[in-house]
Write a protein that holds these residues in place. Structure first.
Motif, PDB file in Angstrom:
ATOM      1  N   VAL A  69       0.857  -1.190   0.000  1.00  0.00           N
ATOM      2  CA  VAL A  69       0.000   0.000   0.000  1.00  0.00           C
ATOM      3  C   VAL A  69       0.889   1.234   0.000  1.00  0.00           C
ATOM      4  O   VAL A  69       2.010   1.211   0.532  1.00  0.00           O
ATOM      5  CB  VAL A  69      -0.959   0.013   1.211  1.00  0.00           C
ATOM      6  CG1 VAL A  69      -1.945  -1.122   1.128  1.00  0.00           C
ATOM      7  CG2 VAL A  69      -0.202  -0.036   2.522  1.00  0.00           C
ATOM      8  N   PRO A 101      -4.082   0.588  -2.219  1.00  0.00           N
ATOM      9  CA  PRO A 101      -3.442  -0.689  -2.553  1.00  0.00           C
ATOM     10  C   PRO A 101      -2.832  -0.666  -3.949  1.00  0.00           C
ATOM     11  O   PRO A 101      -3.428  -0.149  -4.899  1.00  0.00           O
ATOM     12  CB  PRO A 101      -4.594  -1.700  -2.473  1.00  0.00           C
ATOM     13  CG  PRO A 101      -5.813  -0.891  -2.743  1.00  0.00           C
ATOM     14  CD  PRO A 101      -5.554   0.490  -2.230  1.00  0.00           C
ATOM     15  N   ARG A 175     -12.662  -5.796  -6.541  1.00  0.00           N
ATOM     16  CA  ARG A 175     -11.750  -5.480  -5.452  1.00  0.00           C
ATOM     17  C   ARG A 175     -11.767  -3.985  -5.169  1.00  0.00           C
ATOM     18  O   ARG A 175     -11.778  -3.149  -6.068  1.00  0.00           O
ATOM     19  CB  ARG A 175     -10.337  -5.984  -5.729  1.00  0.00           C
ATOM     20  CG  ARG A 175      -9.635  -5.446  -6.944  1.00  0.00           C
ATOM     21  CD  ARG A 175      -8.250  -6.110  -7.097  1.00  0.00           C
ATOM     22  NE  ARG A 175      -7.621  -5.716  -8.353  1.00  0.00           N
ATOM     23  CZ  ARG A 175      -6.451  -6.189  -8.778  1.00  0.00           C
ATOM     24  NH1 ARG A 175      -5.788  -7.073  -8.047  1.00  0.00           N
ATOM     25  NH2 ARG A 175      -5.936  -5.784  -9.927  1.00  0.00           N
ATOM     26  N   THR A 176     -11.786  -3.679  -3.902  1.00  0.00           N
ATOM     27  CA  THR A 176     -11.739  -2.304  -3.446  1.00  0.00           C
ATOM     28  C   THR A 176     -10.829  -2.278  -2.216  1.00  0.00           C
ATOM     29  O   THR A 176      -9.997  -3.171  -2.059  1.00  0.00           O
ATOM     30  CB  THR A 176     -13.153  -1.745  -3.174  1.00  0.00           C
ATOM     31  OG1 THR A 176     -13.063  -0.377  -2.755  1.00  0.00           O
ATOM     32  CG2 THR A 176     -13.910  -2.548  -2.148  1.00  0.00           C
ATOM     33  N   PHE A 177     -10.980  -1.302  -1.346  1.00  0.00           N
ATOM     34  CA  PHE A 177     -10.042  -1.203  -0.232  1.00  0.00           C
ATOM     35  C   PHE A 177     -10.646  -0.414   0.912  1.00  0.00           C
ATOM     36  O   PHE A 177     -11.647   0.309   0.745  1.00  0.00           O
ATOM     37  CB  PHE A 177      -8.729  -0.560  -0.691  1.00  0.00           C
ATOM     38  CG  PHE A 177      -8.875   0.848  -1.212  1.00  0.00           C
ATOM     39  CD1 PHE A 177      -8.572   1.944  -0.421  1.00  0.00           C
ATOM     40  CD2 PHE A 177      -9.322   1.076  -2.506  1.00  0.00           C
ATOM     41  CE1 PHE A 177      -8.715   3.245  -0.906  1.00  0.00           C
ATOM     42  CE2 PHE A 177      -9.459   2.367  -3.010  1.00  0.00           C
ATOM     43  CZ  PHE A 177      -9.152   3.453  -2.199  1.00  0.00           C
ATOM     44  N   LEU A 196     -15.338   2.300   2.256  1.00  0.00           N
ATOM     45  CA  LEU A 196     -14.537   1.610   1.256  1.00  0.00           C
ATOM     46  C   LEU A 196     -14.360   2.506   0.034  1.00  0.00           C
ATOM     47  O   LEU A 196     -15.073   3.497  -0.138  1.00  0.00           O
ATOM     48  CB  LEU A 196     -15.221   0.300   0.839  1.00  0.00           C
ATOM     49  CG  LEU A 196     -15.558  -0.689   1.956  1.00  0.00           C
ATOM     50  CD1 LEU A 196     -16.215  -1.945   1.363  1.00  0.00           C
ATOM     51  CD2 LEU A 196     -14.321  -1.063   2.750  1.00  0.00           C
ATOM     52  N   GLY A 249      -6.071   1.030   3.551  1.00  0.00           N
ATOM     53  CA  GLY A 249      -5.444   0.574   2.314  1.00  0.00           C
ATOM     54  C   GLY A 249      -5.562  -0.923   2.106  1.00  0.00           C
ATOM     55  O   GLY A 249      -5.291  -1.423   1.009  1.00  0.00           O
ATOM     56  N   THR A 250      -5.984  -1.643   3.138  1.00  0.00           N
ATOM     57  CA  THR A 250      -6.111  -3.097   3.030  1.00  0.00           C
ATOM     58  C   THR A 250      -7.115  -3.481   1.944  1.00  0.00           C
ATOM     59  O   THR A 250      -8.189  -2.865   1.814  1.00  0.00           O
ATOM     60  CB  THR A 250      -6.536  -3.707   4.382  1.00  0.00           C
ATOM     61  OG1 THR A 250      -5.464  -3.551   5.312  1.00  0.00           O
ATOM     62  CG2 THR A 250      -6.885  -5.170   4.265  1.00  0.00           C
ATOM     63  N   LEU A 251      -6.793  -4.506   1.190  1.00  0.00           N
ATOM     64  CA  LEU A 251      -7.645  -4.953   0.082  1.00  0.00           C
ATOM     65  C   LEU A 251      -8.938  -5.560   0.606  1.00  0.00           C
ATOM     66  O   LEU A 251      -8.948  -6.301   1.596  1.00  0.00           O
ATOM     67  CB  LEU A 251      -6.895  -5.987  -0.753  1.00  0.00           C
ATOM     68  CG  LEU A 251      -7.509  -6.323  -2.120  1.00  0.00           C
ATOM     69  CD1 LEU A 251      -7.388  -5.138  -3.069  1.00  0.00           C
ATOM     70  CD2 LEU A 251      -6.826  -7.554  -2.715  1.00  0.00           C
TER      71      LEU A 251
END
Length: 257
Positions: A69, A101, A175-177, A196, A249-251
């Motif tokens: 990230v 990310p 996918r988002t974060f 998110l 920032g985590t997926l």
């Protein structure tokens, strides 16, 4: 620090330190060539409230990442490709610090997921003046089984029934974060909200905001395991307590399983 909706936000870097995740701070030169200077004043900022139609879309929306990230220390230009045209910009703060990310890398450049519309927007950043860190966490949301899972170093920390988007207001797949972590005691349904980098595909606004999808709690347990929300993911208190510890920032991978 106060977030743009009036609630207190948890700075991403503090969360990273709390969890023992080491952020490597440094200047990374553009190995593919000299720094490209852009007039940032002419560019639209990528935020949860903006739409940038020219942003390149994520081509692998259900693929994981290696956990890298990045955080822009100052406002930075976003490019359609390395050494190509600038189409927008990203600032260092939104709900606290902005951590994004990385989904692709090449010499001197990183491609990141963005918080702006349309969903699955991406952009390339010159890797100068970026703080880097690594999140070993992963959040998975399954809209058919209506569950949410949390992993750390590929090991499950828990799985819970969740309320997901109704048929007419679905939770967007892909996918988002984790964009932010908000504590606002004026929110009676859930003082803790985890926005998110994704948006409702059918609603332009809800809850006074721009249709940003979030993970949050809910006082009525009957919603868990139901397709009932306006797109957000409603989770039990035990799940929210664990998810609140996850670094920004985590997926987050959302699928139809």
């Amino acid at each position: 620090m106060r977030n743009e909706r009036g609630g207190s936000s948890i700075p991403a870097l503090a969360v990273l330190v709390l969890l023992g995740i080491v952020a490597a701070v440094g200047i990374f030169g553009n190995k593919a060539g000299k720094h490209i200077t852009v007039d940032l004043a002419t560019l639209t900022a990528s935020t949860t409230a903006t739409t940038i139609a020219t942003a390149p879309l994520d081509t692998q929306p259900f693929t994981g990442t290696d956990g890298l990230v990045v955080h822009p220390r100052a406002e930075a230009a976003l490019f359609t490709a390395p050494n190509a045209d600038a189409f927008g910009k990203i600032g260092p703060t939104q709900f606290g610090q902005t951590w994004l990310p990385v989904v692709e890398q090449t010499d001197g450049w990183v491609r990141v997921l963005l918080p702006s519309k349309p969903n699955r927007s991406t952009g390339w950043l010159q890797d100068e003046d970026l703080d880097r860190a690594s999140s070993s966490y992963l959040i998975r949301v399954h809209t058919s089984s209506r569950t949410i899972e949390l992993f750390h170093n590929n090991k499950s920390l828990g799985s819970w029934k969740a309320g997901v988007g109704a048929k007419k207001t679905p939770t967007p797949p892909g996918r988002t974060f984790l964009l932010g972590s908000i504590i606002d005691h004026k929110r009676s349904a859930s003082p803790i909200v985890l926005p998110l980098g994704a948006h409702s595909p059918t609603l332009d606004t809800f809850g006074g905001g721009p249709g940003t999808v979030a993970i949050h709690g809910w006082p009525n347990p009957h919603v868990f395991g139901a397709a009932i929300s306006a797109g957000c993911v409603r989770v039990p208190k035990t799940a929210l307590a664990d998810l609140q510890k996850v670094p920004l920032g985590t997926l987050v991978l959302i699928d139809s399983k």
